[in-house]
Structure formats: structure tokens, C-alpha cells
Design a protein around this motif. Sequence first.
Motif, PDB file in Angstrom:
ATOM      1  N   PHE A 281       0.847  -1.194   0.000  1.00  0.00           N
ATOM      2  CA  PHE A 281       0.000   0.000   0.000  1.00  0.00           C
ATOM      3  C   PHE A 281       0.887   1.249   0.000  1.00  0.00           C
ATOM      4  O   PHE A 281       1.739   1.418   0.882  1.00  0.00           O
ATOM      5  CB  PHE A 281      -0.907   0.021   1.232  1.00  0.00           C
ATOM      6  CG  PHE A 281      -1.901  -1.118   1.271  1.00  0.00           C
ATOM      7  CD1 PHE A 281      -3.042  -1.086   0.475  1.00  0.00           C
ATOM      8  CD2 PHE A 281      -1.694  -2.205   2.094  1.00  0.00           C
ATOM      9  CE1 PHE A 281      -3.956  -2.127   0.507  1.00  0.00           C
ATOM     10  CE2 PHE A 281      -2.607  -3.245   2.138  1.00  0.00           C
ATOM     11  CZ  PHE A 281      -3.737  -3.212   1.343  1.00  0.00           C
ATOM     12  N   ARG A 283       0.467   5.487  -0.449  1.00  0.00           N
ATOM     13  CA  ARG A 283      -0.365   6.670  -0.633  1.00  0.00           C
ATOM     14  C   ARG A 283       0.559   7.880  -0.784  1.00  0.00           C
ATOM     15  O   ARG A 283       1.686   7.881  -0.257  1.00  0.00           O
ATOM     16  CB  ARG A 283      -1.338   6.854   0.526  1.00  0.00           C
ATOM     17  CG  ARG A 283      -0.695   7.165   1.863  1.00  0.00           C
ATOM     18  CD  ARG A 283      -1.750   7.427   2.913  1.00  0.00           C
ATOM     19  NE  ARG A 283      -1.172   7.950   4.149  1.00  0.00           N
ATOM     20  CZ  ARG A 283      -1.889   8.367   5.189  1.00  0.00           C
ATOM     21  NH1 ARG A 283      -3.203   8.334   5.130  1.00  0.00           N
ATOM     22  NH2 ARG A 283      -1.292   8.837   6.261  1.00  0.00           N
ATOM     23  N   GLU A 290       5.063   4.180   2.052  1.00  0.00           N
ATOM     24  CA  GLU A 290       4.427   2.877   2.175  1.00  0.00           C
ATOM     25  C   GLU A 290       3.769   2.789   3.544  1.00  0.00           C
ATOM     26  O   GLU A 290       4.390   3.104   4.562  1.00  0.00           O
ATOM     27  CB  GLU A 290       5.454   1.758   2.017  1.00  0.00           C
ATOM     28  CG  GLU A 290       4.850   0.369   2.120  1.00  0.00           C
ATOM     29  CD  GLU A 290       5.885  -0.736   2.002  1.00  0.00           C
ATOM     30  OE1 GLU A 290       5.493  -1.921   2.098  1.00  0.00           O
ATOM     31  OE2 GLU A 290       7.081  -0.419   1.835  1.00  0.00           O
ATOM     32  N   GLU A 293      -2.337  -1.501   6.004  1.00  0.00           N
ATOM     33  CA  GLU A 293      -3.718  -1.536   5.496  1.00  0.00           C
ATOM     34  C   GLU A 293      -4.620  -0.541   6.220  1.00  0.00           C
ATOM     35  O   GLU A 293      -5.396   0.182   5.585  1.00  0.00           O
ATOM     36  CB  GLU A 293      -4.256  -2.955   5.659  1.00  0.00           C
ATOM     37  CG  GLU A 293      -5.722  -3.115   5.367  1.00  0.00           C
ATOM     38  CD  GLU A 293      -6.242  -4.468   5.813  1.00  0.00           C
ATOM     39  OE1 GLU A 293      -7.471  -4.595   5.923  1.00  0.00           O
ATOM     40  OE2 GLU A 293      -5.429  -5.370   6.065  1.00  0.00           O
ATOM     41  N   PHE A 296      -3.841   3.025   5.180  1.00  0.00           N
ATOM     42  CA  PHE A 296      -4.188   3.248   3.780  1.00  0.00           C
ATOM     43  C   PHE A 296      -5.675   3.549   3.624  1.00  0.00           C
ATOM     44  O   PHE A 296      -6.061   4.453   2.870  1.00  0.00           O
ATOM     45  CB  PHE A 296      -3.810   2.015   2.956  1.00  0.00           C
ATOM     46  CG  PHE A 296      -4.028   2.161   1.481  1.00  0.00           C
ATOM     47  CD1 PHE A 296      -3.095   2.800   0.683  1.00  0.00           C
ATOM     48  CD2 PHE A 296      -5.165   1.654   0.875  1.00  0.00           C
ATOM     49  CE1 PHE A 296      -3.294   2.931  -0.687  1.00  0.00           C
ATOM     50  CE2 PHE A 296      -5.381   1.775  -0.489  1.00  0.00           C
ATOM     51  CZ  PHE A 296      -4.432   2.422  -1.262  1.00  0.00           C
TER      52      PHE A 296
END
Length: 424
Positions: A281, A283, A290, A293, A296
Motif C-alpha cells: 500500500f 499513498r 508505504e 492496510e 491506507f
Amino acid sequence: MHIVDRRLNPRGKSLENRQRFLRRAKSAVQQAVKRSLQNRNIRDVLDGGEISLPIDGMTEPSFRRGEGGISDQVLPGNRAFVEGDIIPRPPGRGGGKPKEAGEGDGEDSFRFVLTREEFLDVFLDDLELPDLAKRRLSETEEFSPARAGFSVSGSPSNIAVARTSRLAMMRRIALKRPRTEEIEALKREIEEADDEERKAALEAELKSLNEKSKRIPYIDPLDVRYRRFEDEPKPVAKAVMFCLMDVSGSMSEHMKDLAKRFYLLLYLFLSQRYKKVEIVFIRHTDRAEEVDEETFFYGPATGGTLVSSALACMRQIIAARFDPAEWNIYAAQASDGDNSYSDGSTTGQLLQHEILPLCQYFAYIEVDEESGDSSVSRSPLWALYDSIRAAALPLSMRKVCRKNEIFPVFHDLFQKRDGEKVAP
């Protein structure tokens, strides 16, 4: 003749009649699942639950006598139709839609409850990662137990009853072990014997048979066989999916919700369908990172926009952890299409010359406001990616404005295509 299975489904169980219904109504259930995904919250998007099906076509199957050939029928009282006319549906057959007063009898929709497992099976039925395992299979092997004959030792739970019984019978026949019927018949003969000498001879014979039966047991430890299993190595094609999401200030809450819905479907698809797929993940705003979860999907963030920062972060992670010679590399990027004007050339160079040559597949999702006209608007990032797509690289692009477009777009990007390339 009607054949109807009236057995009830126990709580938490799935009998054959339930599975038979799902197979028969598969297309209708799939459409109902797609409709139910449109208005759910992100956290419970695939939690199963109640779905509604049109009642037409949900009747129980029946057998009837077959009639071959072409037959003509004459319906008495017809004054409105001639040969070739299409007869309209009679009123009151609304396909599950309620009728207004005076419009005939309506019919309720057929409501059916799916468990989470059944919901996921329907959702994942025709989805797959495109071009998986085209690169070299990794040296890592997965072991699974496979039948490898029988052995004389093992766990009691693996006893091969049929093989053990057959070997025991073969041994008893070969050693001529007395049968129980023979011993019982001899006992009856002794009881009926009047001559003492004859009775003594029969008793001696009975004693001999009993001793022989004890010497030759019904089941001997030598007869016992166990099912044997050996670990069979299977090569595993390793794959990694990079999820790149723009969380800059230009992304409204509606846009972020669309992007998160898409990534949640992607995450559930990968985690349920594949066991050997890593998910990374990333964003970004004007810098990329990085994240896990939880961060993110639910962590707040805002700032400027530099798309190249996410691609550069992806390139660094690939170089550090995922050798392109061993890993199938996939990526999915969601953005509103906004990017700094000075970052366009850097983004194009990174994507075209460093990212796409390493990827099996790269999906770009552009999210827009619900009132936006996706067929006309061309964002700077969309125009840049569209020019790169013309070079026959593994890049697919879709636009999404409303929640009910998420599943069709996701399904279009990851549906099975029997070896065909994914349409750009």
C-alpha cells in the motif's frame, strides 16, 4: 411429474438443494450481488446478507413429456392476433415489481440470504489476475499431501479398512482358518449325537478347530495397512500488487470514497483468491510513503500532488524486495487526475521506461465528482497516460464518477479472458 426436495437447511449448513439453487440461479444471483455492492458501507461491502431476486424464473424445475417436430395450435376465441404477432405479457406479471392500484396483481421479489462465504464465491467466480505466471516460476515450492500407496505403520486415523480386510481374508483363506459356520454346525452335531465314540471324535475335532482359530486370528497386525501420504512439491508463481492512491487536497471525500471502494474490492479479491500475493500500500500527496492496510484505508492525509513520488517509491520497493525475474508485478493507481505541471514529464518517464516494463499489468482508475462528465473531461494525468497507452504497454484506464460504477469497472479490469489481453 414434479420432483421437489422439501428438506430444510439446518442452521449454518448448506445442503445439496441450496447449492443446486445457487447453480440454477447463478446469473440472477450475480446480478443481485452487483446491485447490493453499490450502496454498502466500505467496512461491510462483502459481508453477505439478504439479496432480492426477480420472482420470474425462480420456479421449481419439472419434467414433461417431450414433443418433437413442429406443431400448430388453434386457440379458440382469438379475434385480435394473426400469425407472426407477438402476444404481450398478461397484466400482473411484473417481474417482481409491485403494481399500483388498478394495474393488476403484483408479485413480491424473491429474497434470499447469502452467507459471507457464498457471497465471496459469487463475487470472485469469474475474476483473476491477468497474465499471471508468465515470468519464471520462483524457486520457492509449496508442498501439499498426495496419496502414495499404503504402509504397515501410521496414524490410526489413516487405517485403510478395505485394504486391511482384504489382506486378512486372503490370509485366513490361505491358512484354512475354520469358519464360524463350521464350528456352529459341529456343535449342533455333537448335541444330536447318540453314540459316545462318535461324540468323543466330534469333540476332539471341535477342540482342534478352536485351537486352530486361536492360532489364526481374524485380524492380524500383519494385515493392517495405513494410507500413506507424501508431500508433493508444487512450484509457486509469486506475485505482488502495488496499490497507489492519491490522498492530496484535491481529492474530495467523494473521490476518496470511490478510490477506497475500488481498493477494498481489490484487497478482498487478492486475499481470498490467491495465497501467494503480496500487497503493498502506497499513498501520496507531494511525497509518497508505504503504509499498512489500516492507515491506507482510514488514515487522514492532505497536501499537494506529485504523482511521480508514488512511482518512484514503487520503483525503490521493487529494487529492494521484488526481483522482476521472479515476481509477477501488478499495480493499481487511483487519482483524480490532478498533478503538478512541472511533474508531468518526470511521471511519464518513470511510468513508461521504468515501471511498465516491469509490470504484468497496470490499472489506472480516475475518480471524479458525481456531476462530472467523464466522457468529455481530460485531466492532465489522463492525457499523459493515454499517450503512453498508445505504445502497446500493459496499461488499462477507466473513469469512475458514481458508486454504482465501481463494481462494473473492477469486474471489467480483472475478469477472466481465456488468454486474451485486457482491453485498454
